[in-house]
Write a protein that holds these residues in place. Structure first.
Motif, mmCIF file in Angstrom:
data_model
loop_
_atom_site.group_PDB
_atom_site.id
_atom_site.type_symbol
_atom_site.label_atom_id
_atom_site.label_comp_id
_atom_site.label_asym_id
_atom_site.label_seq_id
_atom_site.Cartn_x
_atom_site.Cartn_y
_atom_site.Cartn_z
ATOM 1 N N ARG A 181 0.876 3.784 -2.743
ATOM 2 C CA ARG A 181 0.676 5.465 -2.709
ATOM 3 C C ARG A 181 1.033 6.476 -3.737
ATOM 4 N NH1 ARG A 181 0.309 6.625 3.877
ATOM 5 N NH2 ARG A 181 2.331 6.228 3.021
ATOM 6 N N ARG A 182 2.620 5.641 -3.785
ATOM 7 C CA ARG A 182 3.115 6.468 -4.688
ATOM 8 C C ARG A 182 3.132 6.454 -5.937
ATOM 9 N NH1 ARG A 182 7.229 4.121 -1.102
ATOM 10 N NH2 ARG A 182 7.909 2.694 -3.239
ATOM 11 N N LEU A 208 0.933 -1.391 0.103
ATOM 12 C CA LEU A 208 0.351 0.250 -0.198
ATOM 13 C C LEU A 208 0.648 1.423 0.245
ATOM 14 C CD1 LEU A 208 -2.970 -0.870 2.184
ATOM 15 C CD2 LEU A 208 -2.776 -1.117 -0.208
ATOM 16 N N THR A 209 2.112 0.627 0.411
ATOM 17 C CA THR A 209 3.087 2.076 0.592
ATOM 18 C C THR A 209 3.403 2.593 -0.957
ATOM 19 O OG1 THR A 209 3.794 1.846 2.400
ATOM 20 C CG2 THR A 209 5.351 3.181 1.071
ATOM 21 N N THR A 258 -8.419 4.411 -3.635
ATOM 22 C CA THR A 258 -8.577 3.964 -2.523
ATOM 23 C C THR A 258 -8.876 3.018 -2.014
ATOM 24 O OG1 THR A 258 -9.675 6.407 -2.551
ATOM 25 C CG2 THR A 258 -10.419 4.455 -1.307
ATOM 26 N N PRO A 284 -2.055 7.257 -6.978
ATOM 27 C CA PRO A 284 -2.340 7.936 -5.095
ATOM 28 C C PRO A 284 -3.853 8.365 -5.379
ATOM 29 C CG PRO A 284 -1.218 9.748 -6.667
ATOM 30 C CD PRO A 284 -1.140 7.819 -7.242
#
Length: 307
Positions: free
Chosen positions: A118-119, A114-115, A125, A122
């Motif tokens: 996110r990059r 998930l990290t 969701t 983005p």
């Protein structure tokens, strides 16, 4: 037969029963009585002109007709929920992916994926929920999650008997390990012999039928002494760090071990392999779901190749 008369309540009840596996559990989730759930299922089956659920010992499963109705119902219910959000002024959830995960996957694999997502993406969701593997399989069938990280142990049977089969990919396959306190006599070795597990005090999880969790080494040839029980993996590892016993852990959990814990392989018996699976319902993938799946596969590869 006029299926257009089916109510949204009946559709929600059908989805809850399919996900929970029993009328009783669905009633508890929805806040209904069991008789109310039974009436809603009877009404939708009457309108469908066919049984939608097969009653079995220990629960129910969808019939072929039930799978058709639930697949369509999931679309209807999602659109109704989206309309409700829009009318209330909340932002639309475009690009939302629902992901289920079994307990130990949340320690290392899930946050890493998930990290990275996110990059790279983005706008996507990801809404997650923890659950046991059997519960998450039902959630996939009920359309409540798009993807699920699942645990599998030998003999690696199919996740369920439904057709068509779920689309499943193995992300990792590692040997089961042993977590011991740093000051334990076993901690000073490079591996533990299975014969040395006799007479140990174990930290395990409460048994719950098909949802039984790990803790005691499989096939131990004695009645184990259970010192402590805990469902949470982190709690078990901290009990180990405190010197209160030993426990089993999947190999993928080793990076999450707290200070004071050594994670060791076990030799001298059958190899105890554990797989992490990524599963989804059969059919085409949306682009957001495909991107989340890709992030999970990449994170699993990185963890497997890490020193």
């Amino acid at each position: 037969m006029d299926f257009t008369e089916v109510s949204l309540t009946a559709l929600r009840v059908l989805r809850a029963v399919a996900e929970q596996g029993t009328f009783t559990a669905a009633a508890a989730e929805l806040g209904y009585t069991q008789s109310a759930v039974s009436r809603q299922i009877a009404s939708i089956e009457r309108l469908a002109g066919a049984p939608l659920l097969e009653r079995r010992r220990g629960g129910v499963r969808l019939t072929p007709a039930g799978r058709i109705v639930l697949r369509r119902a999931a679309v209807v219910l999602d659109e109704i929920d989206a309309a409700a959000r829009e009318l209330s002024g909340l932002p639309a959830r475009a690009g939302t992916v629902h992901l289920g995960w079994f307990p130990s996957a949340g320690a290392v694999l899930l946050p890493r994926a998930l990290t990275a997502l996110r990059r790279t993406d983005p706008a996507i969701t990801v809404v997650t929920r923890e659950g046991t593997t059997p519960a998450l399989v039902r959630a996939l069938r009920a359309g409540r999650v798009d993807l699920a990280l699942l645990a599998s142990a030998p003999p690696f049977r199919p996740l369920d008997a439904e057709t068509p089969a779920l689309a499943v990919r193995t992300l990792t396959e590692r040997s089961l390990r042993l977590a011991v306190p740093a000051g334990h006599p076993l901690a000073h070795r490079d591996f533990v012999d299975v014969a040395d597990l006799r007479g140990q005090r174990w930290i395990t999880a409460p048994s719950a039928g098909e949802d039984q969790l790990m803790g005691v080494w499989p096939g131990l040839d004695e009645r184990p002494e259970i010192a402590h029980t805990a469902r949470d993996w982190l709690a078990k590892l901290h009990l180990v760090a405190a010197g209160l016993g030993i426990t089993t852990v999947p190999g993928a959990l080793a990076p999450a071990a707290p200070e004071g814990v050594r994670i060791l392989p076990v030799r001298g018996g059958p190899q105890e392999l554990r797989r992490v699976l990524l599963a989804r319902a059969p059919g085409p993938l949306t682009e957001p779901v495909a991107r989340v799946a890709r992030a999970l596969r990449t994170a699993a590869i990185e963890l497997d190749t890490a020193p």
